[in-house]
Design an enzyme around this catalytic site. Structure first.
Site, PDB file in Angstrom:
ATOM      1  N   GLU A 158       0.815  -1.220   0.000  1.00 28.62           N
ATOM      2  CA  GLU A 158       0.000   0.000   0.000  1.00 28.62           C
ATOM      3  C   GLU A 158       0.853   1.276   0.000  1.00 28.62           C
ATOM      4  O   GLU A 158       0.797   2.099   0.913  1.00 28.62           O
ATOM      5  CB  GLU A 158      -0.952   0.001   1.208  1.00 28.62           C
ATOM      6  CG  GLU A 158      -1.978  -1.112   1.145  1.00 28.62           C
ATOM      7  CD  GLU A 158      -2.956  -1.096   2.303  1.00 28.62           C
ATOM      8  OE1 GLU A 158      -4.048  -1.682   2.167  1.00 28.62           O
ATOM      9  OE2 GLU A 158      -2.624  -0.519   3.365  1.00 28.62           O
ATOM     10  N   GLU A 314      -6.577  -7.916  -0.985  1.00 27.29           N
ATOM     11  CA  GLU A 314      -7.025  -7.919   0.407  1.00 27.29           C
ATOM     12  C   GLU A 314      -8.518  -7.618   0.459  1.00 27.29           C
ATOM     13  O   GLU A 314      -9.018  -6.754  -0.249  1.00 27.29           O
ATOM     14  CB  GLU A 314      -6.290  -6.859   1.234  1.00 27.29           C
ATOM     15  CG  GLU A 314      -4.846  -7.143   1.550  1.00 27.29           C
ATOM     16  CD  GLU A 314      -4.243  -6.094   2.480  1.00 27.29           C
ATOM     17  OE1 GLU A 314      -5.022  -5.399   3.192  1.00 27.29           O
ATOM     18  OE2 GLU A 314      -3.014  -5.929   2.479  1.00 27.29           O
TER      19      GLU A 314
END
Length: 688
Positions: A158, A314
């Site tokens: 991320e 995710e």
């Protein structure tokens, strides 16, 4: 014609199903790892992301590497038919590095250097940090790039944030020199004669700061572009040793939903396969339509970045621990939300996390394995059932989404809009406006791509351009050609205002689209939240939409220059003036909506007519109840239609006259399709 991509990995030519796994947290108890292997197979999980935050366990002190535990994990995976996305650990560096090399710590916009902690608290420009990352990634690549269990690289985690240290300031100046060449060119592009802000030396140029310069909009825009480019450059630095060791092993970066700080469209050019992390706030309301359409938009965005299947890297198998309300998924929602990603082009369903951490900030974040440590839970059952479903859908892997409609969405446009200081400074709601248009298409079951200004428009029948405030001349020419060649265009208010440097187009708005749309936007009125106006549709026009629809927030005062008026304003000094127009241009039509209509019924009616007029195919040729949508994937021979019920109640859909079978069971399906709350059915038919 067959249109199918190869699987993400030839080692695993099926749907990937798995989770982020942190075995390093359990090295003190080897029995946990043994149990995890048993449970992975029981849950039909075939892939894990490993090593994402493992730097300290891999290099406990500078230059001392410990790979034995990771050897055991990957070797055991290989023996049990489980695969790994092996991560590079740059998302969180060890404390010894911060202590010895404080330059790796990020400097905030106030020029204050951070302490050690959190994640991504590092400078992407720091020579020391880049060297340490290169050394670590080289060790990992040389040891594991040909390991039988490894299907690809999960690079960092991320990416995000920015640094304002001296290294970054100098890198920013060098970036600007490459872009503009001279200070004169930079000063002209930034319009620095305003407030006597002209730069006479490159050394005077700095990043925007709360205690310094923040009002030069071109500078703010270029800083955001630089931060994005510098992050991409860091990623390219990360993958060099990985590609050197095995150029065929794919690299991915897990992105985030509609993330503001990075231009993912530019990032996608350097990434082998797109992956992203989706965490909807399900069950905020009785109907899930708003949440579902927002995340459907994101799925379509990430698929559109490379126009091929992506990865859901995710998602939570149950709940998060960081949303305002951490709500449990209700029965059926895990299957529905996971297969929603598949419907829009994902070839994986993966979770954060496999096993709950025992301590620290994510100890209550949802996981496949709860603290109880066994399979006898509702969540584990949901995951295992989905895994079994995915294992029976292998023929869908690699199929495409046949979109004939596209929405234009650019990162630098949203940055510029939010910096505009224009008609409303209490939120212009660009993102919400884009998704408002998308929602109507989603309700209709219209496959849609989310594209950028530099993409090719020619393959679409319907192009939607909401709030294209920053619009380049060349983009205007491409849109003009699209309409001239027979395309249908819908553009909204606050479009064609500035160029790529955030300098206003001269000669009248909407700048490069003025001729195509056949209108001139003289001025725009910002409405207070309590203000209301309305769009009154004229009678006798080809769309056949009648009625009066509420307007809020923004109203443009426009004049027609060849366009025909379809609707007018009801109130204020511009009552009776055009609010909705259409211009026949070449072989196509260009519609302009001059105000923010708040009534969803207007968009449902409008897009229903535009889709019909443009000849756009829907996933199902039938009326869909509100909150029920249909999305399609195809290999050119067979179509797979995902009928999804986000309405919050049981629903019924009357199928069209095509021949369908249930893709999971093979049973024929016809007539009335009944969907329970949070229900989804996957239909298979011959390709259209």
């Amino acid at each position: 014609m067959t249109t199918k991509y190869p699987p993400i990995s030839s080692k695993l030519p099926v749907f990937m199903h798995g989770a982020d796994y942190n075995p390093e947290q359990w090295l003190h108890d080897p029995k946990v790892f043994e149990e995890d292997i048993r449970l992975m197979k029981l849950a039909h999980c075939n892939v894990m992301s490993v090593g994402i935050f493992s730097w300290t366990m891999l290099e406990p002190e500078e230059g001392v590497y410990r790979f034995e535990w990771l050897d055991r994990v990957l070797d055991t995976f290989a023996k049990n038919g489980i695969y790994a996305w092996l991560a590079t650990p740059s998302g969180a560096r060890p404390a010894w590095m911060s202590e010895k090399y404080p330059e790796v710590l990020r400097v905030e916009a106030n020029r204050q250097r951070n302490l050690h902690g959190l994640r991504h608290n590092h400078c992407f420009t720091s020579p020391v940090y880049r060297e340490k990352v290169r050394l670590m990634n080289t060790e990992l690549a040389e040891r594991y790039s040909n390991h039988p269990a490894v299907v690809g690289w999960h690079v960092s985690n991320e990416y995000g944030g920015e640094c304002h240290c001296d290294y970054c300031q100098e890198a920013f100046r060098e970036w600007l020199k490459r872009k503009y060449g001279t200070l004169d060119a930079l000063n002209q592009a930034w319009w620095t004669t305003f407030w006597s802000h002209t730069y006479t030396s490159w050394s005077q140029v700095e990043s925007p700061a709360p205690h310094g310069e923040m009002m030069v909009h071109g500078q703010n825009l270029d800083w955001r572009r630089f931060v994005s480019d510098q992050t991409i450059d860091f990623y390219k630095h990360e993958i060099q040793p990985l590609k050197l060791a095995n150029p065929d092993l794919p690299c991915t970066v897990n992105m985030m939903d509609l993330f503001y700080g990075l231009d993912y469209r530019e990032f996608a050019k350097e990434v082998d396969v797109i992956s992203w992390d989706a965490y909807p706030t399900w069950h905020e309301a009785a109907s899930e339509g708003n949440i579902a359409s927002w995340f459907a938009f994101n799925h379509d965005l990430f698929r559109s970045l490379k126009k091929k299947p992506f990865m859901l890297m995710e998602s939570t198998p149950s709940l998060t621990n960081w949303q305002p309300v951490s709500k449990l998924k209700r029965p059926g929602m895990h299957r529905l939300s996971s297969l929603q990603a598949v419907a829009h082009g994902s070839d994986t369903v993966q979770y954060f996390q496999w096993r709950k951490s025992r301590g620290s900030s994510e100890k209550f974040h949802g996981a496949v394995i709860d603290h109880a440590g066994h399979e006898h839970t509702r969540v584990f059952s949901d995951v295992a059932e989905l895994g079994q479903t995915l294992s029976g859908l292998t023929e869908v892997v690699g199929t495409t989404v046949p979109a004939e409609t596209a929405i234009l969405f650019d990162w630098d446009n949203r940055w510029a809009i939010n910096d505009a200081q224009g008609p409303r400074n209490k939120e212009l709601h660009y993102e919400q406006t884009v998704v408002q248009q998308y929602r109507a298409l989603w309700e209709l079951g219209v496959p849609t791509d989310i594209i950028g200004s530099f993409d090719d428009f020619s393959g679409y029948k319907l192009l939607v351009v909401p709030m294209a405030y920053l619009l380049r001349e060349e983009t205007g020419r491409k849109i003009e050609q699209f309409v001239k060649d027979g395309g249908t265009l819908l553009t909204t208010y606050w479009s064609g205002i500035v160029n790529e440097n955030d300098l206003c187009h001269l000669g009248g708005f909407p700048g490069p689209l003025r001729k195509t749309l056949g209108i001139w936007a003289e001025e725009i009125d910002g409405l207070h939240d309590h203000d209301q106006n309305a769009l009154i549709m004229q009678s006798g026009h080809e769309l056949g939409i009648a009625g009066t629809f509420a307007i809020h927030e923004l109203c443009e005062h426009i004049h027609t220059e060849g366009a025909r008026v379809l609707g007018v304003y009801e109130h204020d000094f511009y009552a009776g003036k055009p609010a909705f127009t259409v211009n026949q241009f070449g072989q196509g039509k260009a519609y302009y909506l001059a105000a923010r209509v708040s009534d969803p019924a207007f968009y449902e009616a409008l897009y229903g007519k535009l889709v019909e007029e443009a000849g756009v195919h829907r996933a199902l040729d039938t009326v869909l109840p509100t909150g029920v949508t249909a999305q399609i994937r195809t290999d050119g021979v067979h179509d797979y239609v995902f009928v999804q019920n986000f309405s919050g109640q049981a629903a019924k859909v009357e199928l069209d006259q095509q021949s369908y079978v249930n893709a999971e069971t093979g049973d024929p399906v016809s007539g009335l399709l009944e969907l329970p709350v949070n229900g989804i059915v996957i239909l298979k038919r011959k390709g259209l």
